[in-house]
Design a protein around this motif. Structure first.
Motif, mmCIF file in Angstrom:
data_model
loop_
_atom_site.group_PDB
_atom_site.id
_atom_site.type_symbol
_atom_site.label_atom_id
_atom_site.label_comp_id
_atom_site.label_asym_id
_atom_site.label_seq_id
_atom_site.Cartn_x
_atom_site.Cartn_y
_atom_site.Cartn_z
ATOM 1 N N UNK A 529 -61.804 -14.981 -10.472
ATOM 2 C CA UNK A 529 -61.510 -15.872 -11.599
ATOM 3 C C UNK A 529 -61.670 -15.082 -12.900
ATOM 4 N N UNK A 530 -61.232 -15.692 -13.962
ATOM 5 C CA UNK A 530 -61.464 -15.182 -15.323
ATOM 6 C C UNK A 530 -61.987 -16.341 -16.176
ATOM 7 N N UNK A 531 -62.632 -16.053 -17.312
ATOM 8 C CA UNK A 531 -63.179 -17.095 -18.211
ATOM 9 C C UNK A 531 -63.020 -16.655 -19.673
ATOM 10 N N UNK A 532 -62.829 -17.616 -20.551
ATOM 11 C CA UNK A 532 -62.711 -17.320 -21.983
ATOM 12 C C UNK A 532 -63.209 -18.499 -22.804
ATOM 13 N N UNK A 533 -63.543 -18.201 -24.033
ATOM 14 C CA UNK A 533 -63.970 -19.248 -24.964
ATOM 15 C C UNK A 533 -62.758 -20.084 -25.339
ATOM 16 N N UNK A 534 -62.870 -21.387 -25.137
ATOM 17 C CA UNK A 534 -61.767 -22.283 -25.528
ATOM 18 C C UNK A 534 -61.909 -22.659 -26.992
ATOM 19 N N UNK A 535 -63.131 -23.113 -27.372
ATOM 20 C CA UNK A 535 -63.433 -23.311 -28.788
ATOM 21 C C UNK A 535 -64.930 -23.454 -28.975
ATOM 22 N N UNK A 536 -65.421 -23.107 -30.173
ATOM 23 C CA UNK A 536 -66.821 -23.271 -30.522
ATOM 24 C C UNK A 536 -67.106 -24.713 -30.912
ATOM 25 N N UNK A 537 -68.389 -24.968 -31.219
ATOM 26 C CA UNK A 537 -68.752 -26.299 -31.713
ATOM 27 C C UNK A 537 -67.967 -26.586 -33.003
ATOM 28 N N UNK A 538 -67.538 -27.821 -33.163
ATOM 29 C CA UNK A 538 -66.800 -28.187 -34.376
ATOM 30 C C UNK A 538 -67.727 -28.353 -35.575
ATOM 31 N N UNK A 539 -68.979 -28.758 -35.334
ATOM 32 C CA UNK A 539 -69.975 -28.931 -36.391
ATOM 33 C C UNK A 539 -71.313 -28.424 -35.892
ATOM 34 N N UNK A 540 -72.232 -28.249 -36.824
ATOM 35 C CA UNK A 540 -73.570 -27.797 -36.468
ATOM 36 C C UNK A 540 -74.198 -28.804 -35.518
ATOM 37 N N UNK A 541 -74.613 -28.288 -34.358
ATOM 38 C CA UNK A 541 -75.283 -29.081 -33.325
ATOM 39 C C UNK A 541 -74.415 -30.209 -32.767
ATOM 40 N N UNK A 542 -73.091 -30.014 -32.852
ATOM 41 C CA UNK A 542 -72.237 -31.080 -32.327
ATOM 42 C C UNK A 542 -72.135 -31.028 -30.802
ATOM 43 N N UNK A 543 -72.380 -29.838 -30.196
ATOM 44 C CA UNK A 543 -72.380 -29.717 -28.736
ATOM 45 C C UNK A 543 -71.046 -29.992 -28.100
ATOM 46 N N UNK A 544 -69.962 -29.685 -28.784
ATOM 47 C CA UNK A 544 -68.639 -29.931 -28.214
ATOM 48 C C UNK A 544 -67.852 -28.636 -27.971
ATOM 49 N N UNK A 545 -68.586 -27.501 -27.764
ATOM 50 C CA UNK A 545 -67.913 -26.248 -27.421
ATOM 51 C C UNK A 545 -67.319 -26.289 -26.014
#
Length: 609
Positions: A529-545
Motif C-alpha cells: 500500500x501507499x499513504x499520503x496526507x489528505x489534509x491537515x486540521x482546518x482549525x486549531x484543535x479541530x481534529x478533522x485531519x
C-alpha cells in the motif's frame, strides 16, 4: 554328399561340493640325515603323506633328494574328506669306502592315527629314528595340525559345452586330431577341475558328431575364486586348415596348440558369464558358462532384505521383486514357499531363468491377510531339509492389505502469506486405516528441473472421513506445523505398514510404489500500500485531519484492514484499531495534529512488508 548329424548328449551327474574341507598344516619340523661315506645313487627318499577315510593317500611332500626338504615346501593343504592318518617315511643308503652301494642303510616309517576333539581339531607330533649302524642315520620330528574348515564361499556353476568333429570355421575331417580341453576354478590354495574332455577323433566325413556336456552344481571354497583357467591342448595335421593363433608346426606337418586363458573373477560377486573361454580354434563351442557367488539371503531388487527392508510385508496386490544373484545372469534355481507352519511347496519349479523373480501373494495358495509366508531359493535341485546349505535362508513375510488407493490427487496450493513457508496439501483415499495400521507419506521435491528427490515424510494412523454426495472417502492433510513447505513443485508416494516403526524414505520398497500427480505450492501475492496526507486540521484543535491509504493490493479475493498508531516520543498509541475495508483505497479521518504510523494486513492476517 549329404551329411548326417549324430547328436550325443551327456549330462554331468556331478555331486555338489562338500560343505567342509580338512586343512593340514605342518607347524614345525626337524629332519636330520647322515651318511658317513655319502649317499648312494637314487637309493634315497623323503615322503610325508595323509590318508582319508576313503583310504585315498595324498603326498604332502615327496623328494628323492633329502637335502631338498625345506620348510617353505611344507605348505598348507586342503582335502575334501576327513583325514584319518598321517605318515612319514624316509630311506637312505650309504656308499661304502670305494663308492659302491654296499654301505649301511637307514629306513623309518611312522604312522599316526588322527583323533579329533569336539571342535573338529587335531594336533600331534610324528617322530622316528634309525641309526643304521651308526653309519647311516635318520632322525625326524614333525608337528602337525588338522582342522575341519567350513567353506564360506559358495558358487553356482552352470555350463553347456559342445565338442564335435566339426571345426568352428568349417567342416573338416580332422587328420591326426587329438588332445583335450580343461577348465579349472582357482581359489588360491584350492583348485577344482570342472571340465576335462578329450576331442572327438572320428574322421568319417559323412558323420558329424557332437558331444554335449551340461554341468549344473554348487562348488564351495575356503577362499574366493580368483581365476577361471581354461587350457587348450590339441594337435592336428596342418593340412586340415584349422586356424590357430600361437600354434607350432613340427617337421611332420603336425600343428600343436597348448594355450591357457586366465579369466579374472569378480572377487565380491563372483560374476563370470562367458562364452569365450577357449581360444577360437578346434572344435569346441561354449553355449554358456555361468558362475556367480551364492549368498544366504535372496535380495530385493534394490538391496538386501535384511539390510535395507524395514518391514517384511507382502501386500496382496503388490508383488516383491528379488534377485537370486548380483550378476544379472540366467541360471537354474527354484523358489519354494510355505504358509505359516505348513510344508514347503514349489513356487517356481527348478529350471533355467533370469536373475530375478517376483513374489506375488495372489499366486500363493492360502496366503490370506495376516498370514505369514515363508520363501527360500534352491540353488541346486536337492532337498533343503537334507542339504540346507544348498538353499537360501528362509525369509518370512506377513501378508497385509494393499495400500489404500488414491481417489483425489493433491491440488495446487499456496502459502498463507508471502513471507511464510506454510504451504500444505491434501489427498483422499478409498478406505480408512485398520487397527494398528499407519499411513507413511513421503514427499518428493523438485530440486532442479525434472529431478525430484525424497524430501520429507509424515506418518499418521488417523484419516479424516469425508462424505460427499453419499460417497465416503478418507483425507490426509499435510501438517505444516510439523514440516513447513516452501514454494515449489512436489509429488507424493505413500504406503501402509502394520505395527511400530516407519519406512525410511531411502528404503528400496519406495521404488515400486505409485506416485501422485505433481502439484505446485506457490507464494500468495504480497500485501502492499501507499499513504499520503489528505489534509491537515482546518482549525486549531479541530481534529478533522485526513490521511489517504491508496494503491492497496494483495491476494485476490481477500479484504484488508488498517491500524493507526500515534507516535509520542519513544512510545506509540493506537488511535484507530484494526478497521476493515475492501477497496484499493480508504480515507482515514478525524485525526488531530500528530505523527502517525500505519499498518495494513489482509483478511488472512498477512501484513504489508
Amino acid at each position: 554328399m549329404k551329411k548326417l548329424f549324430s547328436l550325443l548328449f551327456f549330462y554331468s551327474i556331478i555331486a555338489y561340493s562338500q560343505q567342509y574341507n580338512y586343512n593340514v598344516k605342518i607347524t614345525n619340523y626337524n629332519y636330520q640325515m647322515y651318511a658317513k661315506s655319502g649317499l648312494c645313487g637314487d637309493a634315497k627318499h623323503v615322503r610325508l603323506s595323509v590318508t582319508d577315510v576313503n583310504n585315498y593317500t595324498y603326498d604332502l611332500f615327496f623328494t628323492g633328494n633329502p637335502y631338498d626338504l625345506v620348510k617353505s615346501q611344507l605348505v598348507d593343504r586342503y582335502f575334501v574328506n576327513e583325514i584319518k592318518s598321517i605318515k612319514f617315511s624316509s630311506y637312505i643308503h650309504e656308499q661304502d669306502a670305494v663308492g659302491l652301494c654296499n654301505g649301511y642303510t637307514a629306513s623309518v616309517s611312522e604312522t599316526r592315527n588322527v583323533v579329533y576333539d569336539s571342535n573338529n581339531f587335531s594336533s600331534g607330533t610324528i617322530t622316528g629314528t634309525d641309526n643304521g649302524g651308526g653309519q647311516a642315520i635318520i632322525n625326524f620330528s614333525f608337528d602337525y595340525e588338522i582342522t575341519k574348515v567350513k567353506k564360506n564361499y559358495s558358487y553356482k556353476l552352470e555350463y553347456d559345452i559342445d565338442l564335435s568333429n566339426k571345426s568352428n570355421i568349417e567342416y573338416i575331417p580332422f587328420d591326426n586330431y587329438s588332445g583335450n580341453y580343461k577348465v579349472t576354478l582357482d581359489a588360491n590354495l584350492e583348485k577344482k577341475i570342472v571340465y576335462n574332455e578329450s576331442v572327438i577323433t572320428s574322421y568319417n566325413s559323412d558323420l558329424i558328431q557332437i558331444r554335449n556336456i551340461k554341468y549344473d552344481s554348487i562348488v564351495r571354497f575356503i577362499n574366493p575364486i580368483d581365476l577361471v583357467v581354461a587350457r587348450t591342448n590339441i594337435s592336428f595335421r596342418t593340412s586340415s586348415m584349422l586356424a590357430c593363433v600361437d600354434s607350432n608346426v613340427d617337421s611332420n606337418g603336425i600343428t600343436t596348440l597348448d594355450s591357457t586363458e586366465n579369466t579374472n573373477v569378480d572377487n565380491e560377486k563372483g560374476c563370470l558369464a562367458y562364452n569365450y573361454i577357449f581360444p577360437p580354434c578346434g572344435s569346441i563351442t561354449v553355449n554358456h558358462f555361468n558362475l556367480y557367488r551364492i549368498y544366504e539371503d535372496p535380495k530385493l531388487i534394490s538391496g538386501n532384505v535384511n539390510e535395507g527392508f524395514s518391514n517384511l510385508e507382502l501386500k496382496n496386490c503388490e508383488p516383491l521383486k528379488f534377485y537370486v544373484n548380483d550378476c544379472n545372469q540366467t541360471s537354474s534355481y527354484a523358489v519354494e514357499y510355505s504358509v505359516g507352519t505348513g510344508n514347503f511347496k514349489p513356487y517356481l519349479a527348478y529350471g533355467r531363468r533370469g536373475s530375478f523373480f517376483e513374489l506375488d501373494a495372489k499366486n500363493i495358495e492360502g496366503a490370506g491377510i495376516g498370514s505369514n509366508v515363508n520363501i527360500r531359493v534352491k540353488y541346486y535341485d536337492k532337498d533343503c531339509e537334507q542339504y540346507a546349505y544348498l538353499c537360501s535362508k528362509i525369509l518370512t513375510f506377513k501378508v497385509v492389505p494393499c495400500s489404500p488407493q488414491i481417489v483425489m490427487h493433491p491440488s495446487n496450493g499456496k502459502t498463507s502469506c508471502s513471507y511464510k513457508k506454510d504451504g500444505n496439501f491434501s489427498f483422499t483415499v478409498n478406505r480408512k486405516l485398520e487397527e494398528n495400521e499407519k499411513l507413511i507419506v513421503t514427499l518428493y521435491y523438485e530440486f532442479s528441473p525434472g529431478n525430484f528427490n525424497a524430501y520429507k515424510q509424515q506418518v499418521t494412523d488417523v484419516l479424516e472421513e469425508v462424505t460427499d454426495n453419499g460417497v465416503t472417502t478418507y483425507k490426509f492433510t499435510w501438517d505444516n506445523n510439523l514440516d513447513s513447505l516452501d514454494e515449489g513443485k512436489y509429488y507424493v508416494k505413500f504406503q501402509t505398514i502394520k505395527g511400530a516403526g516407519t519406512i525410511n524414505q531411502n528404503d528400496p520398497s519406495w521404488a515400486s510404489v505409485e506416485e501422485t500427480n505433481t502439484f505446485q505450492i506457490e507464494i500468495v501475492s504480497n500485501v502492499s500500500f501507499a499513504a499520503k496526507l489528505k489534509n491537515n486540521e482546518s482549525c486549531f484543535l479541530s481534529g478533522d485531519g485526513k490521511i489517504e491509504i491508496y494503491d492497496v493490493s494483495g491476494e485476490q479475493g481477500r479484504t484488508f484492514e488498517y491500524i493507526i498508531y500515534e507516535l509520542q516520543g519513544g512510545t506509540t498509541m493506537v488511535v484507530k484499531d484494526w478497521t476493515s475495508f475492501s477497496n484499493s483505497s480508504v480515507i482515514v479521518d478525524n485525526l488531530k495534529k500528530a505523527t502517525y504510523r500505519i499498518k495494513v494486513k489482509d483478511s488472512k492476517g498477512c501484513l504489508a512488508k
